[in-house]
Every structure is written in C-alpha cells, then in structure tokens.
Design a protein around this motif. Structure first.
Motif, PDB file in Angstrom:
ATOM      1  N   THR A   1       0.816  -1.293   0.029  1.00  0.00           N
ATOM      2  CA  THR A   1      -0.059  -0.036  -0.080  1.00  0.00           C
ATOM      3  C   THR A   1       0.759   1.351   0.063  1.00  0.00           C
ATOM      4  OG1 THR A   1      -0.180   0.028   2.259  1.00  0.00           O
ATOM      5  CG2 THR A   1      -1.838  -1.183   1.210  1.00  0.00           C
ATOM      6  N   GLY A   2       2.068   1.333   0.371  1.00  0.00           N
ATOM      7  CA  GLY A   2       3.062   2.464   0.126  1.00  0.00           C
ATOM      8  C   GLY A   2       3.102   2.813  -1.124  1.00  0.00           C
TER       9      GLY A   2
ATOM     10  N   ARG B 239      -5.819   9.763   2.506  1.00  0.00           N
ATOM     11  CA  ARG B 239      -5.855   8.554   2.963  1.00  0.00           C
ATOM     12  C   ARG B 239      -7.282   8.115   2.670  1.00  0.00           C
ATOM     13  NH1 ARG B 239      -1.739   7.648   5.729  1.00  0.00           N
ATOM     14  NH2 ARG B 239      -2.462   5.578   6.345  1.00  0.00           N
TER      15      ARG B 239
ATOM     16  N   ARG C  82       1.424  11.476  13.077  1.00  0.00           N
ATOM     17  CA  ARG C  82       0.288  12.208  12.608  1.00  0.00           C
ATOM     18  C   ARG C  82      -0.914  11.948  13.269  1.00  0.00           C
ATOM     19  NH1 ARG C  82       1.132   8.099   7.546  1.00  0.00           N
ATOM     20  NH2 ARG C  82      -0.069   6.392   8.404  1.00  0.00           N
TER      21      ARG C  82
ATOM     22  N   TYR D  58       0.610   5.546  -1.614  1.00  0.00           N
ATOM     23  CA  TYR D  58       1.236   7.204  -1.287  1.00  0.00           C
ATOM     24  C   TYR D  58       2.286   7.556  -2.166  1.00  0.00           C
ATOM     25  CZ  TYR D  58      -2.275   5.862   2.431  1.00  0.00           C
ATOM     26  OH  TYR D  58      -3.347   5.824   2.868  1.00  0.00           O
ATOM     27  N   ARG D  59       3.314   6.746  -2.407  1.00  0.00           N
ATOM     28  CA  ARG D  59       4.345   7.009  -3.260  1.00  0.00           C
ATOM     29  C   ARG D  59       3.757   7.583  -4.555  1.00  0.00           C
ATOM     30  NH1 ARG D  59       9.592   4.861  -2.159  1.00  0.00           N
ATOM     31  NH2 ARG D  59       9.429   3.892   0.118  1.00  0.00           N
TER      32      ARG D  59
ATOM     33  N   ARG E 155      11.029  10.015   9.379  1.00  0.00           N
ATOM     34  CA  ARG E 155       9.837   9.308   8.613  1.00  0.00           C
ATOM     35  C   ARG E 155       9.090   8.730   9.923  1.00  0.00           C
ATOM     36  NH1 ARG E 155       8.770   5.837   4.001  1.00  0.00           N
ATOM     37  NH2 ARG E 155      10.747   5.393   3.559  1.00  0.00           N
TER      38      ARG E 155
ATOM     39  N   ALA F 115       0.873  11.590   3.121  1.00  0.00           N
ATOM     40  CA  ALA F 115       0.041  10.570   3.670  1.00  0.00           C
ATOM     41  C   ALA F 115      -0.559  11.217   4.985  1.00  0.00           C
ATOM     42  CB  ALA F 115       0.926   9.407   4.123  1.00  0.00           C
TER      43      ALA F 115
ATOM     44  N   ASP G 230       5.269   9.111  10.695  1.00  0.00           N
ATOM     45  CA  ASP G 230       3.980   8.193  10.509  1.00  0.00           C
ATOM     46  C   ASP G 230       3.689   7.933  11.723  1.00  0.00           C
ATOM     47  OD1 ASP G 230       4.914   8.145   7.737  1.00  0.00           O
ATOM     48  OD2 ASP G 230       5.732   6.130   8.048  1.00  0.00           O
TER      49      ASP G 230
ATOM     50  N   GLY H 284       1.682  -2.268   4.987  1.00  0.00           N
ATOM     51  CA  GLY H 284       1.746  -0.754   4.928  1.00  0.00           C
ATOM     52  C   GLY H 284       1.717  -0.048   6.465  1.00  0.00           C
ATOM     53  N   ARG H 285       1.090   0.624   6.955  1.00  0.00           N
ATOM     54  CA  ARG H 285       1.083   1.499   8.266  1.00  0.00           C
ATOM     55  C   ARG H 285      -0.228   1.451   9.225  1.00  0.00           C
ATOM     56  NH1 ARG H 285       5.013   2.027   5.652  1.00  0.00           N
ATOM     57  NH2 ARG H 285       7.023   3.165   5.806  1.00  0.00           N
ATOM     58  N   ASP H 286      -1.372   1.167   8.250  1.00  0.00           N
ATOM     59  CA  ASP H 286      -2.530   1.348   8.868  1.00  0.00           C
ATOM     60  C   ASP H 286      -3.415   0.091   8.578  1.00  0.00           C
ATOM     61  OD1 ASP H 286      -2.851   1.859   6.303  1.00  0.00           O
ATOM     62  OD2 ASP H 286      -4.097   3.580   6.653  1.00  0.00           O
ATOM     63  N   ILE H 287      -2.748  -1.120   8.224  1.00  0.00           N
ATOM     64  CA  ILE H 287      -3.848  -2.222   7.681  1.00  0.00           C
ATOM     65  C   ILE H 287      -4.537  -2.691   8.668  1.00  0.00           C
ATOM     66  CG2 ILE H 287      -3.726  -4.304   6.326  1.00  0.00           C
ATOM     67  CD1 ILE H 287      -2.415  -1.789   4.546  1.00  0.00           C
TER      68      ILE H 287
ATOM     69  N   GLY I  74       9.914   7.986  -0.951  1.00  0.00           N
ATOM     70  CA  GLY I  74       9.356   7.657   0.205  1.00  0.00           C
ATOM     71  C   GLY I  74       9.198   8.720   1.321  1.00  0.00           C
TER      72      GLY I  74
ATOM     73  N   ALA J 199       6.214  10.684   0.048  1.00  0.00           N
ATOM     74  CA  ALA J 199       5.001   9.819   0.345  1.00  0.00           C
ATOM     75  C   ALA J 199       4.423  10.175   1.764  1.00  0.00           C
ATOM     76  CB  ALA J 199       5.239   8.384   0.124  1.00  0.00           C
ATOM     77  N   SER J 200       5.448  10.219   2.662  1.00  0.00           N
ATOM     78  CA  SER J 200       5.059  10.303   4.058  1.00  0.00           C
ATOM     79  C   SER J 200       4.348  11.801   4.361  1.00  0.00           C
ATOM     80  CB  SER J 200       6.092   9.912   4.960  1.00  0.00           C
ATOM     81  OG  SER J 200       6.998  11.112   5.019  1.00  0.00           O
TER      82      SER J 200
HETATM   83  O1  C5P Z   1       6.161   1.572   2.950  1.00  0.00           O
HETATM   84  P1  C5P Z   1       6.519   2.762   2.103  1.00  0.00           P
HETATM   85  O2  C5P Z   1       7.852   3.294   2.566  1.00  0.00           O
HETATM   86  O3  C5P Z   1       6.666   2.647   0.713  1.00  0.00           O
HETATM   87  O4  C5P Z   1       5.522   3.977   2.375  1.00  0.00           O
HETATM   88  C1  C5P Z   1       5.827   5.169   2.129  1.00  0.00           C
HETATM   89  C2  C5P Z   1       5.073   6.204   3.110  1.00  0.00           C
HETATM   90  O5  C5P Z   1       3.850   6.126   2.677  1.00  0.00           O
HETATM   91  C3  C5P Z   1       5.254   5.902   4.606  1.00  0.00           C
HETATM   92  O6  C5P Z   1       6.404   6.566   5.119  1.00  0.00           O
HETATM   93  C4  C5P Z   1       3.851   6.569   5.002  1.00  0.00           C
HETATM   94  O7  C5P Z   1       3.945   7.766   5.443  1.00  0.00           O
HETATM   95  C5  C5P Z   1       3.057   6.165   3.943  1.00  0.00           C
HETATM   96  N1  C5P Z   1       2.103   5.082   4.115  1.00  0.00           N
HETATM   97  C6  C5P Z   1       0.932   5.187   4.905  1.00  0.00           C
HETATM   98  N2  C5P Z   1      -0.005   4.324   5.093  1.00  0.00           N
HETATM   99  C7  C5P Z   1       0.101   3.015   4.347  1.00  0.00           C
HETATM  100  C8  C5P Z   1       1.378   2.803   3.649  1.00  0.00           C
HETATM  101  C9  C5P Z   1       2.249   3.883   3.533  1.00  0.00           C
HETATM  102  O8  C5P Z   1       0.668   6.246   5.430  1.00  0.00           O
HETATM  103  N3  C5P Z   1      -0.744   2.061   4.562  1.00  0.00           N
END
Ligand code: C5P
Length: 216
Positions: free
Chosen positions: A35-36, A95, A174, A39-40, A167, A89, A171, A116-119, A82, A85-86
């Motif tokens: 899922t990252g 989101r 937030r 956001y990227r 980062r 995000a 993350d 991801g971060r919030d799955i 990356g 993306a944060s």
């Molecule tokens: O996992 P990755 O490094 O590709 O994610 C890039 C950024 O996207 C993370 O640092 C985060 O801020 C955001 N992200 C998120 N929720 C997710 C996946 C990624 O907020 N489910």
C-alpha cells in the motif's frame, strides 16, 4: 460464501514488511498489495507537476487517479519518494480515497496480504492475521544502505538513519491513522532475524491460527 483470507502487515520503513509480505503471498497463494506504493504514486504525481506536497486538492485528484494494478515499483521505490509519500500521507482525504481502493482490493477472492502502516488498524480491522513488523532504526538504516549499494548506488549511513527517524516520527505522530500496532497484532522484531527466520516465525503464527480455526 467462501471466506476471503486477509493478512495485514504493518510497521515502520525498512522493517522488512515488503519481503515478508511477498513470501507469505507466494506461500499461501494470496494476492499482494504494497500500500506504500499508492502513497508514493500520489507524491510522485505532485513532484512531476512541480506542486508542493501539501497541495491538498492536487493530492486528492492524484489519489483518485491511482490505479492499484498499475503501480510501477521501479519508478516509485526511490528513497526520496518514500520521504515525499509520508508528507502526502498526512492528508486525511488522501488517506480516505486510498483506503477505499485498498479495501476493494482486499475483498477479491481468495484474499490478500497487504502491507503498510494502517492495515490492521484501519484498512482491514477484521483481518484474519495481523503482524506488526519492526526492527531498530540502525538495523533498518543499514538494510536500506545495503539495498541502495546493491543496485550500484551510493548513500551515507547517517543521512539514511536521520531520514528513517524523521519518517518514523511523521508516520507515528500524525493525527490521521498514525502507525501503531493493532491491539490484536502479533509483534515480530526482525532486528536480529534474517528474512527466512522472519518468514518462518510469521508462518508459525499463521498456521497456528489456521489450525485452531479448523478445529473450531
Ligand atoms: O512503505 P513505504 O515506505 O513505501 O511507504 C511510504 C510512506 O507512505 C510511509 O512513510 C507512510 O507515510 C505512507 N504510508 C501510509 N500508510 C500506508 C502505507 C504507506 O501512510 N498504509
């Protein structure tokens, strides 16, 4: 109705979630979504347009245009994307738009591994298995450095470590869906674990849940 099986993997940047997710998706024959990358893709679209990363309406438009089937890892995996993306995000509407697409993806049979971060907390709170994969910031920075050097790039360890710490703070700090383990997540610290050991540890957890379910 056949049960759609979901494995949710969350954790900070560089903890090894992506590799673990791929191994588990192969092993259990499930769909896979990083899922990252979504956001990227939003951050990349803004950078291409020369727009600031806090341009909410442009970020929303870019988020609506994200096609999860067409995310190009070779373009989006750059370290700097990356970080960008944060920044996008943190925008709640971005989101919301991306979470909806991710939920649709997860619904397709036979199920999926999403990382991801919030799955486990937001996207798939009813996931069959939730893993929270972590490692010390130093170990994660070293892995990122090795990854960059393995493809012929150069980077500075201290700069990468500072990026990772920044980062993590963004993350975890937030307001909208901060990174944190779901209450029912299994914690996996990979600081001193090679990927194969992490895979075996995750497989043990998953097979145990499956065995208990088959008995019930
Ligand atoms: O996992 P990755 O490094 O590709 O994610 C890039 C950024 O996207 C993370 O640092 C985060 O801020 C955001 N992200 C998120 N929720 C997710 C996946 C990624 O907020 N489910």
């Amino acid at each position: 109705m056949t049960h759609v099986f979901t494995i949710a993997i969350d954790g900070p940047a560089g903890a090894g979630k992506g590799t673990l997710a791929r191994r588990l998706a192969d092993h259990y024959r499930l769909n896979l979504l990083d899922t990252g990358l979504a956001y990227r893709a939003v951050a990349y679209a803004l950078l291409q347009l020369g727009l600031p990363l806090d341009n909410v309406s442009a970020a929303e438009t870019a988020a609506r245009q994200v096609d999860l089937a067409k995310l190009d890892r070779s373009v989006l995996s750059a370290h700097a994307i990356g970080e960008a993306a944060s920044k996008v995000a943190v925008i709640p509407t971005v989101r919301r738009i991306l979470v909806e697409k991710q939920r649709e993806f997860a619904k397709a049979p036979p199920g999926a591994v999403l990382d991801g971060r919030d799955i486990g907390t937001v996207v798939c709170p009813d996931a069959d298995i939730k893993l929270y994969v972590t490692a010390s910031a130093e170990v994660r920075a070293k892995r990122r450095l090795d990854e960059i050097e393995s493809i012929g790039g150069t980077a500075n360890f201290d700069e990468i470590l500072a990026d990772i710490v920044r980062r993590d703070e963004r993350d975890m700090g937030r307001a909208s869906s901060p990174l944190k383990p779901a209450a029912d997540a299994h914690l996996l610290d990979t600081s001193e674990m090679a990927i194969e050991a992490a895979f075996l540890a995750a497989k043990t957890i998953i097979d145990d849940v499956l065995a208990k379910r088959n008995k019930a």
